[in-house]
Design an enzyme around this catalytic site. Sequence first.
Site, PDB file in Angstrom:
ATOM      1  N   GLY A  47       0.830  -1.193   0.000  1.00  0.00           N
ATOM      2  CA  GLY A  47       0.000   0.000   0.000  1.00  0.00           C
ATOM      3  C   GLY A  47       0.866   1.244   0.000  1.00  0.00           C
ATOM      4  O   GLY A  47       2.050   1.183   0.370  1.00  0.00           O
ATOM      5  N   GLN A  52       3.098  10.009   1.329  1.00  0.00           N
ATOM      6  CA  GLN A  52       4.398   9.306   1.343  1.00  0.00           C
ATOM      7  C   GLN A  52       5.255   9.661   0.140  1.00  0.00           C
ATOM      8  O   GLN A  52       6.458   9.414   0.149  1.00  0.00           O
ATOM      9  CB  GLN A  52       4.190   7.790   1.373  1.00  0.00           C
ATOM     10  CG  GLN A  52       3.601   7.282   2.680  1.00  0.00           C
ATOM     11  CD  GLN A  52       3.522   5.765   2.657  1.00  0.00           C
ATOM     12  OE1 GLN A  52       2.542   5.214   2.181  1.00  0.00           O
ATOM     13  NE2 GLN A  52       4.553   5.108   3.151  1.00  0.00           N
ATOM     14  N   CYS A 100       6.268  -0.264   6.893  1.00  0.00           N
ATOM     15  CA  CYS A 100       5.858   0.943   6.175  1.00  0.00           C
ATOM     16  C   CYS A 100       7.033   1.391   5.317  1.00  0.00           C
ATOM     17  O   CYS A 100       8.171   1.401   5.792  1.00  0.00           O
ATOM     18  CB  CYS A 100       5.483   2.031   7.186  1.00  0.00           C
ATOM     19  SG  CYS A 100       4.962   3.570   6.426  1.00  0.00           S
ATOM     20  N   LEU A 101       6.751   1.737   4.071  1.00  0.00           N
ATOM     21  CA  LEU A 101       7.832   2.168   3.169  1.00  0.00           C
ATOM     22  C   LEU A 101       8.488   3.455   3.669  1.00  0.00           C
ATOM     23  O   LEU A 101       9.609   3.759   3.270  1.00  0.00           O
ATOM     24  CB  LEU A 101       7.286   2.350   1.747  1.00  0.00           C
ATOM     25  CG  LEU A 101       6.771   1.065   1.076  1.00  0.00           C
ATOM     26  CD1 LEU A 101       6.144   1.377  -0.274  1.00  0.00           C
ATOM     27  CD2 LEU A 101       7.894   0.041   0.936  1.00  0.00           C
ATOM     28  N   HIS A 142      -4.058   1.307   7.733  1.00  0.00           N
ATOM     29  CA  HIS A 142      -2.690   1.846   7.717  1.00  0.00           C
ATOM     30  C   HIS A 142      -2.599   3.025   6.738  1.00  0.00           C
ATOM     31  O   HIS A 142      -2.044   4.075   7.072  1.00  0.00           O
ATOM     32  CB  HIS A 142      -1.725   0.721   7.333  1.00  0.00           C
ATOM     33  CG  HIS A 142      -0.290   1.131   7.236  1.00  0.00           C
ATOM     34  ND1 HIS A 142       0.691   0.595   8.051  1.00  0.00           N
ATOM     35  CD2 HIS A 142       0.346   2.009   6.412  1.00  0.00           C
ATOM     36  CE1 HIS A 142       1.855   1.155   7.735  1.00  0.00           C
ATOM     37  NE2 HIS A 142       1.671   2.002   6.727  1.00  0.00           N
ATOM     38  N   GLU A 143      -3.163   2.832   5.519  1.00  0.00           N
ATOM     39  CA  GLU A 143      -3.028   3.879   4.488  1.00  0.00           C
ATOM     40  C   GLU A 143      -3.894   5.103   4.792  1.00  0.00           C
ATOM     41  O   GLU A 143      -3.444   6.236   4.591  1.00  0.00           O
ATOM     42  CB  GLU A 143      -3.357   3.310   3.101  1.00  0.00           C
ATOM     43  CG  GLU A 143      -2.447   2.169   2.638  1.00  0.00           C
ATOM     44  CD  GLU A 143      -0.965   2.458   2.778  1.00  0.00           C
ATOM     45  OE1 GLU A 143      -0.547   3.630   2.684  1.00  0.00           O
ATOM     46  OE2 GLU A 143      -0.205   1.495   3.010  1.00  0.00           O
ATOM     47  N   HIS A 146      -2.261   7.393   7.155  1.00  0.00           N
ATOM     48  CA  HIS A 146      -1.264   8.291   6.551  1.00  0.00           C
ATOM     49  C   HIS A 146      -1.899   9.626   6.141  1.00  0.00           C
ATOM     50  O   HIS A 146      -1.233  10.663   6.161  1.00  0.00           O
ATOM     51  CB  HIS A 146      -0.649   7.642   5.300  1.00  0.00           C
ATOM     52  CG  HIS A 146       0.525   6.749   5.580  1.00  0.00           C
ATOM     53  ND1 HIS A 146       1.676   7.194   6.210  1.00  0.00           N
ATOM     54  CD2 HIS A 146       0.752   5.446   5.287  1.00  0.00           C
ATOM     55  CE1 HIS A 146       2.541   6.190   6.299  1.00  0.00           C
ATOM     56  NE2 HIS A 146       2.005   5.112   5.755  1.00  0.00           N
TER      57      HIS A 146
HETATM   58 NI    NI Z   1       2.902   3.235   5.590  1.00  0.00          NI
END
Ligand code: NI
Length: 181
Positions: A47, A52, A100-101, A142-143, A146
């Site tokens: 995701g 991000q 998480c990226l 999670h997304e 963000h």
């Molecule tokens: Ni993330």
Amino acid sequence: MAILKIARMGHPVLLARARPVDDPTAPEIRRLATDMAETLADAGGVGLAAPQVHESLRLILVSAPPERDEDGAAGVPVTVLVNPVLEPLGAEMVTGWEGCLSIPGLRGAVPRHRRVRFSGLDLDGAPIAGEAEGFHARVLQHEVDHLDGILYPMRMSDLGLLGFEEELMRRLRAGREGDER
Ligand code: NI
């Protein structure tokens, strides 16, 4: 198409509340979604949220590969959701590992709602809605977090379960070998 630079934890864009997308059909929004899909595939994630990649807009990409779902769900391909809204279905919470990226190398055990209802728009401006559970519900939560400036460690109830993936894997392996003795 382009691979975009991913903001890492500590960058203020990850703590800001993202603004709604006015026109999901705008060419620049389609380009952003396409670039985000390429960035996600390049990074090997499940995701990605627009903040991000330094775009403080309410747009996310989510997927749920079948091999990641402990519930054995069929899997969800990469889906774009514009201006997403989530609503928990029931009170059941499940704790599961997340990465998480924007926090490379780390993993943490995060409590999430097991089931959620989601809604939003696609890139044609058409409404999308549905119910998600398990890993798909986890990725959605999670997304969408963000978009509200929330990173997964901020959702953890036990920071003792935050660590480097390499160390956690080593600990898991050691635990498994211990069980066999
Ligand atoms: Ni993330």
